[in-house]
Design a protein around this motif. Structure first.
Motif, PDB file in Angstrom:
ATOM      1  N   ASP A 153       0.870  -1.192   0.000  1.00  0.00           N
ATOM      2  CA  ASP A 153       0.000   0.000   0.000  1.00  0.00           C
ATOM      3  C   ASP A 153       0.898   1.230   0.000  1.00  0.00           C
ATOM      4  OD1 ASP A 153      -2.064   1.817   0.253  1.00  0.00           O
ATOM      5  OD2 ASP A 153      -2.237   1.552   2.426  1.00  0.00           O
ATOM      6  N   THR A 154       0.994   1.908  -1.166  1.00  0.00           N
ATOM      7  CA  THR A 154       1.930   3.022  -1.318  1.00  0.00           C
ATOM      8  C   THR A 154       1.208   4.363  -1.223  1.00  0.00           C
ATOM      9  OG1 THR A 154       1.695   3.043  -3.727  1.00  0.00           O
ATOM     10  CG2 THR A 154       3.353   1.573  -2.799  1.00  0.00           C
ATOM     11  N   ALA A 155       2.012   5.418  -1.309  1.00  0.00           N
ATOM     12  CA  ALA A 155       1.478   6.781  -1.214  1.00  0.00           C
ATOM     13  C   ALA A 155       0.850   7.202  -2.545  1.00  0.00           C
ATOM     14  CB  ALA A 155       2.594   7.749  -0.836  1.00  0.00           C
ATOM     15  N   PRO A 156      -0.071   8.181  -2.527  1.00  0.00           N
ATOM     16  CA  PRO A 156      -0.674   8.681  -3.775  1.00  0.00           C
ATOM     17  C   PRO A 156       0.377   9.326  -4.668  1.00  0.00           C
ATOM     18  CG  PRO A 156      -1.958   9.359  -1.855  1.00  0.00           C
ATOM     19  CD  PRO A 156      -0.692   8.793  -1.330  1.00  0.00           C
ATOM     20  N   LEU A 157       0.251   9.119  -5.979  1.00  0.00           N
ATOM     21  CA  LEU A 157       1.264   9.578  -6.927  1.00  0.00           C
ATOM     22  C   LEU A 157       1.257  11.082  -7.127  1.00  0.00           C
ATOM     23  CD1 LEU A 157       1.323   6.898  -9.765  1.00  0.00           C
ATOM     24  CD2 LEU A 157       3.233   7.648  -8.373  1.00  0.00           C
ATOM     25  N   MET A 158       0.088  11.671  -7.190  1.00  0.00           N
ATOM     26  CA  MET A 158       0.015  13.102  -7.514  1.00  0.00           C
ATOM     27  C   MET A 158       0.325  13.980  -6.319  1.00  0.00           C
ATOM     28  SD  MET A 158      -3.206  13.551 -10.127  1.00  0.00           S
ATOM     29  CE  MET A 158      -2.771  15.269 -10.346  1.00  0.00           C
ATOM     30  N   VAL A 159       0.333  13.413  -5.119  1.00  0.00           N
ATOM     31  CA  VAL A 159       0.550  14.211  -3.911  1.00  0.00           C
ATOM     32  C   VAL A 159       2.033  14.258  -3.559  1.00  0.00           C
ATOM     33  CG1 VAL A 159      -0.048  14.466  -1.481  1.00  0.00           C
ATOM     34  CG2 VAL A 159      -1.749  13.618  -3.109  1.00  0.00           C
ATOM     35  N   VAL A 160       2.694  13.078  -3.581  1.00  0.00           N
ATOM     36  CA  VAL A 160       4.116  12.999  -3.220  1.00  0.00           C
ATOM     37  C   VAL A 160       4.824  12.089  -4.218  1.00  0.00           C
ATOM     38  CG1 VAL A 160       3.758  13.453  -0.762  1.00  0.00           C
ATOM     39  CG2 VAL A 160       3.572  11.109  -1.622  1.00  0.00           C
ATOM     40  N   THR A 161       6.150  12.093  -4.167  1.00  0.00           N
ATOM     41  CA  THR A 161       6.959  11.283  -5.097  1.00  0.00           C
ATOM     42  C   THR A 161       7.374   9.951  -4.494  1.00  0.00           C
ATOM     43  OG1 THR A 161       9.009  12.324  -4.332  1.00  0.00           O
ATOM     44  CG2 THR A 161       7.838  13.374  -6.171  1.00  0.00           C
ATOM     45  N   ASP A 162       6.841   9.604  -3.329  1.00  0.00           N
ATOM     46  CA  ASP A 162       7.291   8.412  -2.612  1.00  0.00           C
ATOM     47  C   ASP A 162       7.152   7.161  -3.466  1.00  0.00           C
ATOM     48  OD1 ASP A 162       7.512  10.329  -0.736  1.00  0.00           O
ATOM     49  OD2 ASP A 162       6.188   9.417   0.743  1.00  0.00           O
ATOM     50  N   THR A 163       6.021   7.007  -4.118  1.00  0.00           N
ATOM     51  CA  THR A 163       5.764   5.791  -4.885  1.00  0.00           C
ATOM     52  C   THR A 163       6.712   5.691  -6.073  1.00  0.00           C
ATOM     53  OG1 THR A 163       3.460   5.827  -4.205  1.00  0.00           O
ATOM     54  CG2 THR A 163       4.004   4.486  -6.106  1.00  0.00           C
ATOM     55  N   LEU A 164       6.989   6.819  -6.736  1.00  0.00           N
ATOM     56  CA  LEU A 164       7.904   6.792  -7.880  1.00  0.00           C
ATOM     57  C   LEU A 164       9.313   6.381  -7.462  1.00  0.00           C
ATOM     58  CD1 LEU A 164       6.857   9.971  -9.921  1.00  0.00           C
ATOM     59  CD2 LEU A 164       6.523   7.573 -10.550  1.00  0.00           C
ATOM     60  N   LEU A 165       9.696   6.726  -6.228  1.00  0.00           N
ATOM     61  CA  LEU A 165      11.048   6.397  -5.759  1.00  0.00           C
ATOM     62  C   LEU A 165      11.250   4.891  -5.616  1.00  0.00           C
ATOM     63  CD1 LEU A 165      11.536   9.189  -3.060  1.00  0.00           C
ATOM     64  CD2 LEU A 165      12.495   9.106  -5.370  1.00  0.00           C
ATOM     65  N   ILE A 166      10.148   4.182  -5.343  1.00  0.00           N
ATOM     66  CA  ILE A 166      10.284   2.738  -5.108  1.00  0.00           C
ATOM     67  C   ILE A 166       9.584   1.912  -6.178  1.00  0.00           C
ATOM     68  CG2 ILE A 166      10.505   3.063  -2.602  1.00  0.00           C
ATOM     69  CD1 ILE A 166       7.576   2.314  -2.321  1.00  0.00           C
ATOM     70  N   SER A 167       9.080   2.557  -7.243  1.00  0.00           N
ATOM     71  CA  SER A 167       8.308   1.849  -8.263  1.00  0.00           C
ATOM     72  C   SER A 167       9.128   0.802  -9.010  1.00  0.00           C
ATOM     73  CB  SER A 167       7.722   2.856  -9.257  1.00  0.00           C
ATOM     74  OG  SER A 167       8.756   3.548  -9.935  1.00  0.00           O
ATOM     75  N   GLU A 168      10.485   0.937  -8.986  1.00  0.00           N
ATOM     76  CA  GLU A 168      11.325  -0.015  -9.710  1.00  0.00           C
ATOM     77  C   GLU A 168      11.270  -1.406  -9.111  1.00  0.00           C
ATOM     78  OE1 GLU A 168      15.577   0.558  -9.052  1.00  0.00           O
ATOM     79  OE2 GLU A 168      15.046   2.188  -7.661  1.00  0.00           O
ATOM     80  N   TYR A 169      10.843  -1.514  -7.854  1.00  0.00           N
ATOM     81  CA  TYR A 169      10.808  -2.805  -7.190  1.00  0.00           C
ATOM     82  C   TYR A 169       9.508  -3.558  -7.465  1.00  0.00           C
ATOM     83  CZ  TYR A 169      14.512  -0.456  -4.599  1.00  0.00           C
ATOM     84  OH  TYR A 169      15.655   0.225  -4.272  1.00  0.00           O
ATOM     85  N   ALA A 170       8.547  -2.921  -8.101  1.00  0.00           N
ATOM     86  CA  ALA A 170       7.225  -3.532  -8.300  1.00  0.00           C
ATOM     87  C   ALA A 170       7.194  -4.321  -9.586  1.00  0.00           C
ATOM     88  CB  ALA A 170       6.140  -2.464  -8.316  1.00  0.00           C
ATOM     89  N   SER A 171       6.549  -5.484  -9.515  1.00  0.00           N
ATOM     90  CA  SER A 171       6.289  -6.249 -10.735  1.00  0.00           C
ATOM     91  C   SER A 171       4.966  -5.816 -11.371  1.00  0.00           C
ATOM     92  CB  SER A 171       6.261  -7.749 -10.410  1.00  0.00           C
ATOM     93  OG  SER A 171       5.265  -8.024  -9.436  1.00  0.00           O
ATOM     94  N   GLN A 172       4.023  -5.403 -10.536  1.00  0.00           N
ATOM     95  CA  GLN A 172       2.743  -4.885 -11.024  1.00  0.00           C
ATOM     96  C   GLN A 172       2.361  -3.668 -10.188  1.00  0.00           C
ATOM     97  OE1 GLN A 172       0.809  -5.909 -13.611  1.00  0.00           O
ATOM     98  NE2 GLN A 172       2.461  -7.326 -14.147  1.00  0.00           N
ATOM     99  N   ILE A 173       1.815  -2.666 -10.846  1.00  0.00           N
ATOM    100  CA  ILE A 173       1.315  -1.475 -10.156  1.00  0.00           C
ATOM    101  C   ILE A 173      -0.170  -1.332 -10.469  1.00  0.00           C
ATOM    102  CG2 ILE A 173       1.461   1.031  -9.922  1.00  0.00           C
ATOM    103  CD1 ILE A 173       4.391   0.864 -10.693  1.00  0.00           C
ATOM    104  N   LEU A 174      -0.997  -1.398  -9.427  1.00  0.00           N
ATOM    105  CA  LEU A 174      -2.440  -1.196  -9.578  1.00  0.00           C
ATOM    106  C   LEU A 174      -2.760   0.252  -9.200  1.00  0.00           C
ATOM    107  CD1 LEU A 174      -3.958  -4.461  -8.083  1.00  0.00           C
ATOM    108  CD2 LEU A 174      -3.394  -3.934 -10.459  1.00  0.00           C
TER     109      LEU A 174
END
Length: 795
Positions: free
Chosen positions: A713-734
């Motif tokens: 359960d990650t942070a919202p994309l448009m609010v902060v950059t947290d999810t983009l920083l760790i998106s490389e570790y994901a096999s699927q992004i919902l």
């Protein structure tokens, strides 16, 4: 061929979608139609109906009065296209006629019986409870405007008030009542007894205002045929009998005016003849006295018949001279009358002038003078119609003067010629004794005067006959009659219009709502804006009593949608052979779109299959997993520690290198499902820098080997950059989109990130979808195998 068929299919689909949008709101249409019909019924119940009265009249032609200008009128030279029927309509619709009928029918005073919702208007002497009389002069009373209320207390007493809510003053019928418009007197009628205990609203209006109102409401038109003399008259009024009386009174007043005009012409002719008779009578008396004195002084009784042939010729010549002299005398008198006339006044007709053109012109002149006089009662001399009449009168006057000049010139020539012939005959008579010649002169003068005298007496009798036989100019074809049904309001039309309005209002609201709506509502809406990014599932909206987490044997719509999500994710994972292939990120655009809800339930639905599942709360700025999993669900391995407060989470793991995965993992038993959870931990002051720690990658590598599925359960994309920083570790992004909450333009953000390669394995999930919107346009939804009781069964 295939492209055409595909376009046709899309057009058909769009059309069905539009229809479906409104059909889903059928309850609003039914409610709007029901309310509209109820309002229409209430309106018809209390609306005051209006009735129409109609009549037909025929304009009669004047007998023997063919105008010398009729040819020019047919050519529309003088009238500019206006026919005689148009003139008659203008005369009939004159303001003075309406003023007279208002006075005659007393329409300026109206009586109403007040009710709780609407008042009933009374009309007619047989319905009025009392009569209203003004003490003020008519010139003042006709301009009054006032209204008041009368409470009929008994047959002798009544209450008076100006305003409906004012206290009443008690008076006796027949007594003088002081009001704002002067003193008035109320006298009771025979039917007063039936109105005892009721309130009568009396409205007094200025006569001229009432006349103008009915003049505007009256419809007077010529028949369809161009050559028809029929005029149609109609009036719409709340009281049918009043409309009938007004039309009949208007026709009667117009006929009375026409008869009055004809009698005025006859009176003028009679006066002219009487004046001439008085003058000629004196001349005749003088001639008779001269003859008598002549015979008495000369002792003449009978001169005998001398020179019979000469006398016969002389007699014939004298007769001709006499006739010519009469015509000349009358023509001169007529010419002097017209020449001395100031303005336009009625002139005598049928006085004996043998020229028919003069007689016809005089009749036409008098008719126009009558029309001009009637129009002046309600207008002035600058009115275009009166100006046109003045022009026609001037033309007629000049024509008659010209004709009279020609007639007098001809008669003068004829008299001179006859005089010469008679002189030649008399030259032979001069040989007779002087007495006979002098007597003959006296006798000739006497005979001439007597003939003119008798002729004028005859014309006077004819004028009196014309006066007595004056007839109206119009004939009533159909007396005024009323319609059986009210013409307004029309119940069928009102119901139809109300029903249409009741359907248009919800249609307009829905249309405007759809037009202004920029939100995503279901999978179909999202697919139109998602480009090539797959939309793998729709998650239904939960009710207030529904559980937020699925159970093991759950067959609800929510559980079925999550099973579909699980199946689609497994298919996508099999199609991509990247390693690791079991880490699923759940994110959204902004908070509140349901990413934590999807994360928790996706973990539960994977656990239902016996898989080993780890749920990680990676939204370290605003953790929400604590709202879904209470401490009662946790299985405590160390009973000496508090259940939650001292357990480390993701934040502590990233900060403290001495912690391992087992130290932050909490096993939980949720609805018979075993799930391991890593909570976010304490909220750090530097979340961005913390997520960039290398231990984050180590964590994902370890848990991907330990668990079948790792739900993050990650942070919202448009609010902060947290999810983009760790998106490389994901096999699927919902990417979770909230139906009815996420704007369509927001979808451009994840689509752009995927196009830039910043998000891999991106898929959309539509959350919070209404039951009616599930599937494509709500036609296909979840719930297979679930028995649903039909709505009519509840009846």
């Amino acid at each position: 061929m295939n492209k055409t068929g595909l376009a046709s299919s899309n057009s058909e689909l769009d059309f069905k979608e539009i229809i479906s949008t409104y059909l889903k709101k059928w309850k609003w249409f039914a409610l709007g139609a029901f309310i509209a019909v109820i309002l229409a019924h209430i309106y018809l119940r209390y609306a005051v109906p209006e009735y129409m009265a109609s009549a037909k009249i025929q304009i009669l032609e004047e007998s023997g009065a063919t105008s010398e200008l009729s040819v020019l009128e047919d050519l529309n030279i003088f009238s500019g296209g206006k026919t005689k029927i148009d003139d008659e309509i203008d005369i009939l619709n004159a303001r003075s006629n309406y003023i007279n009928l208002v006075k005659e029918l007393k329409l300026n005073v109206r009586y109403f019986v007040t009710g709780n919702i609407k008042s009933k208007e009374l009309y007619g002497e047989d319905q009025y409870p009392f009569n209203l009389s003004f003490i003020a002069p008519d010139s003042l009373a006709n301009k009054l405007e006032h209204e008041f209320f009368v409470d009929v207390i008994s047959e002798s007493n009544f209450g008076y008030s100006v305003e409906e809510d004012d206290a009443i003053d008690r008076y006796t019928f027949g007594s003088k009542l002081e009001t704002e418009i002067g003193d008035i007197i109320l006298t009771p009628n025979d039917i007063l007894e039936k109105y005892i205990g009721q309130r009568i609203h009396v409205v007094v209006s200025p006569i001229y205002m009432v006349a103008d109102r009915y003049r505007e409401a009256m419809l007077i038109t010529a028949a369809d045929s161009k050559f028809s003399n029929i005029i149609d008259i109609s009036l719409t009024d709340r009281v049918q009998k009043r409309a009938i009386d007004i039309i009949n009174a208007l026709v009667e007043i117009n006929n009375v005016n026409a008869v009055r005009d004809k009698k005025e012409v006859a009176d003028r002719t009679t006066k002219f003849i009487n004046d001439r008779i008085g003058e000629i009578y004196n001349s005749l008396s003088s001639a008779d006295e001269t003859a008598e004195n002549f015979k008495s002084s000369r002792g003449i009784t009978d001169l005998g018949s001398q020179a019979n042939v000469t006398f016969e010729q002389s007699t014939i010549g004298e007769q001709q001279l006499q006739d010519a002299s009469i015509q000349l005398n009358i023509a001169n008198s007529m010419k002097d009358l017209i020449a001395d006339q100031e303005g336009y006044d009625i002139i005598p007709t049928n006085v004996g002038i043998s020229d028919p053109s003069i007689t016809n012109a005089a009749s036409q002149y008098n008719e126009l003078v009558a029309q001009r006089k009637r129009l002046l009662e309600s207008s002035n001399e600058k009115n275009p119609v009166i100006v046109k009449l003045d022009q026609q009168l001037e033309i007629l006057k000049r024509g008659m003067q010209s004709s009279l000049n020609n007639v007098t010139n001809n008669l003068n020539l004829e008299v001179n010629s006859l005089s010469k012939q008679l002189s030649q005959i008399n030259s032979r008579i001069y040989a007779a004794p002087g007495n006979e010649r002098a007597l003959r002169d006296i006798t000739r003068k006497q005979q001439t005067t007597e003939s003119l005298y008798l002729y004028l007496l005859q014309k006077r009798e004819e004028s009196q006959i014309t006066f007595a036989s004056a007839s109206p100019k119009s004939k009533i074809v159909d007396s005024a009659y009323g319609s059986f049904q009210p013409v307004s309001p029309k119940s069928k039309l009102v119901y139809l219009a109300s029903l249409i309005l009741g359907l248009i209002i919800p249609f307009s609201i829905i249309y405007l709502k759809e037009l202004l709506d920029d939100k995503v509502h279901n999978k179909l809406d999202l697919e139109k804006n998602a480009g090539d990014i797959p939309v793998i599932v729709e998650v239904p909206r939960l009710g207030r009593k529904d559980d937020r987490l699925v159970t093991k044997q759950d067959r609800s719509v929510l559980a079925e949608s999550l099973r579909i999500l699980r199946t689609n994710l497994n298919y996508i994972q099999r199609s991509h052979k990247s390693t690791p292939n079991n880490i699923i990120f759940i994110t959204s655009s902004v908070p509140g779109e349901g990413k934590t809800f999807i994360s928790s339930n996706l973990a539960a639905i994977y656990a239902n299959t016996g898989k080993k599942v780890l749920l990680i709360g990676a939204d370290i700025r605003n953790p929400k997993l604590y709202d879904f999993f209470t401490t009662d669900d946790m299985i405590q391995t160390d009973k000496m520690k508090p259940k939650r407060s001292t357990k480390d989470g993701l934040t502590e793991y990233l900060v403290n290198s001495n912690l391992n995965v087992q130290d932050i993992t909490i096993p939980a038993q949720v609805n018979e499902n075993s799930i391991d959870i890593i909570f976010s931990g304490k909220i750090p002051p530097n979340p961005t820098e913390l997520l960039m720690n290398d231990r984050m990658g180590e964590l994902f590598k370890k848990v991907s080997e330990l668990y079948d599925y790792v739900i993050v359960d990650t942070a919202p994309l448009m609010v902060v950059t947290d999810t983009l920083l760790i998106s490389e570790y994901a096999s699927q992004i919902l990417y979770v989109v909230k139906a009815g909450g996420t704007e369509k333009k927001v979808l451009n953000f994840p689509v752009k990130l995927k196009a830039e390669g910043k998000l891999k394995g991106l898929s959309f999930v539509v959350n919070n979808v209404k039951q009616s919107n599930l599937g494509y346009g709500g036609k296909y939804g979840y719930g297979y195998g679930k028995s649903v009781k039909k709505w009519w069964k509840f009846a």
